[in-house]
Scaffold this motif. Sequence first.
Motif, PDB file in Angstrom:
ATOM      1  N   ASP A 125      -1.362   1.539   4.910  1.00 30.33           N
ATOM      2  CA  ASP A 125      -1.446   2.388   6.092  1.00 30.33           C
ATOM      3  C   ASP A 125      -0.112   2.335   6.860  1.00 30.33           C
ATOM      4  O   ASP A 125       0.295   1.267   7.324  1.00 30.33           O
ATOM      5  CB  ASP A 125      -2.579   1.878   6.985  1.00 30.33           C
ATOM      6  CG  ASP A 125      -2.759   2.698   8.240  1.00 30.33           C
ATOM      7  OD1 ASP A 125      -1.990   3.652   8.449  1.00 30.33           O
ATOM      8  OD2 ASP A 125      -3.674   2.375   9.028  1.00 30.33           O
ATOM      9  N   ARG A 128      -0.385   0.794  10.478  1.00 35.51           N
ATOM     10  CA  ARG A 128      -0.490  -0.660  10.499  1.00 35.51           C
ATOM     11  C   ARG A 128       0.866  -1.296  10.194  1.00 35.51           C
ATOM     12  O   ARG A 128       1.255  -2.288  10.826  1.00 35.51           O
ATOM     13  CB  ARG A 128      -1.547  -1.134   9.500  1.00 35.51           C
ATOM     14  CG  ARG A 128      -1.763  -2.644   9.541  1.00 35.51           C
ATOM     15  CD  ARG A 128      -2.860  -3.094   8.582  1.00 35.51           C
ATOM     16  NE  ARG A 128      -3.121  -4.511   8.735  1.00 35.51           N
ATOM     17  CZ  ARG A 128      -3.946  -5.045   9.606  1.00 35.51           C
ATOM     18  NH1 ARG A 128      -4.626  -4.263  10.431  1.00 35.51           N
ATOM     19  NH2 ARG A 128      -4.129  -6.348   9.702  1.00 35.51           N
ATOM     20  N   ASP A 191      -5.941  -3.577  17.880  1.00 40.18           N
ATOM     21  CA  ASP A 191      -6.221  -2.767  16.689  1.00 40.18           C
ATOM     22  C   ASP A 191      -4.889  -2.250  16.151  1.00 40.18           C
ATOM     23  O   ASP A 191      -4.205  -1.462  16.804  1.00 40.18           O
ATOM     24  CB  ASP A 191      -7.138  -1.598  17.055  1.00 40.18           C
ATOM     25  CG  ASP A 191      -7.652  -0.855  15.829  1.00 40.18           C
ATOM     26  OD1 ASP A 191      -6.949  -0.866  14.791  1.00 40.18           O
ATOM     27  OD2 ASP A 191      -8.742  -0.271  15.901  1.00 40.18           O
ATOM     28  N   ASP A 193      -4.572  -0.535  13.331  1.00 45.90           N
ATOM     29  CA  ASP A 193      -4.782   0.591  12.429  1.00 45.90           C
ATOM     30  C   ASP A 193      -5.037   1.924  13.126  1.00 45.90           C
ATOM     31  O   ASP A 193      -4.790   2.985  12.541  1.00 45.90           O
ATOM     32  CB  ASP A 193      -5.963   0.302  11.490  1.00 45.90           C
ATOM     33  CG  ASP A 193      -5.766  -0.973  10.690  1.00 45.90           C
ATOM     34  OD1 ASP A 193      -4.679  -1.128  10.100  1.00 45.90           O
ATOM     35  OD2 ASP A 193      -6.673  -1.810  10.656  1.00 45.90           O
ATOM     36  N   GLU A 194      -5.536   1.883  14.344  1.00 49.68           N
ATOM     37  CA  GLU A 194      -5.972   3.126  14.990  1.00 49.68           C
ATOM     38  C   GLU A 194      -4.792   4.033  15.324  1.00 49.68           C
ATOM     39  O   GLU A 194      -4.797   5.234  15.008  1.00 49.68           O
ATOM     40  CB  GLU A 194      -6.747   2.792  16.271  1.00 49.68           C
ATOM     41  CG  GLU A 194      -7.257   4.025  17.001  1.00 49.68           C
ATOM     42  CD  GLU A 194      -7.988   3.672  18.286  1.00 49.68           C
ATOM     43  OE1 GLU A 194      -8.562   4.603  18.892  1.00 49.68           O
ATOM     44  OE2 GLU A 194      -7.969   2.494  18.695  1.00 49.68           O
TER      45      GLU A 194
END
Length: 208
Positions: A125, A128, A191, A193-194
């Motif tokens: 990702d 990330r 977070d 990844d968001e």
Amino acid sequence: MTTSTAHAAGDDACDLRKIYKPRFPFNTVKCIGRTLFRSQQASDYACLLDLDPEVISWRCMTRPVLNDSTARKPRHHFVDFLVETEQEALLVEVWRGKPDIITWLPGVAARRGYRYQAIAMCDVDPIRLQNARDLVRYADREATLGDRIRILAGLDEMGSLSLAECLSAVREGTAMGSVASMILRGLIEVDLDEKLLGPDTIVRRARS
């Protein structure tokens, strides 16, 4: 898929000083030994290792894994990292694209007490990865006791805070360096990844 020079070249054909170079990140939290990477992809993945809560430690592998066969010149293969997690030990090889299949390598790794893991950076990702790279820039920083107490007390009272609120709670050290240090050392969590980290990113106490 054509393998890179680091994969294909033998000891007589390659100069390890040209393959393994100091690259960002120069400072890390969980690395044992020198940070020497043979590719940009490997150095990027190192940032993810530092942010992985299951990883206890990792080290750069600058020697090839030899096939324990009886051949006069046994085959060998370069991997990137030896990673210790809470559950197992891994030999990790980082690829830019889809990994080649090295048929003998998983068995040799298993006999030595490791699990071989091939990582395709094309599948990682990008959000990330960018967040990990941004945070690892502060790996050499450390939050003071007073700043840690203020941030943790605020989280205990409110349940969560925005990243901007955590930065404003820092009184003794540098704001971003102190908060990033607490994230890297597993005291607080965000977070990754968001979306890219920003002022409204939610910060919580790390789950034990």
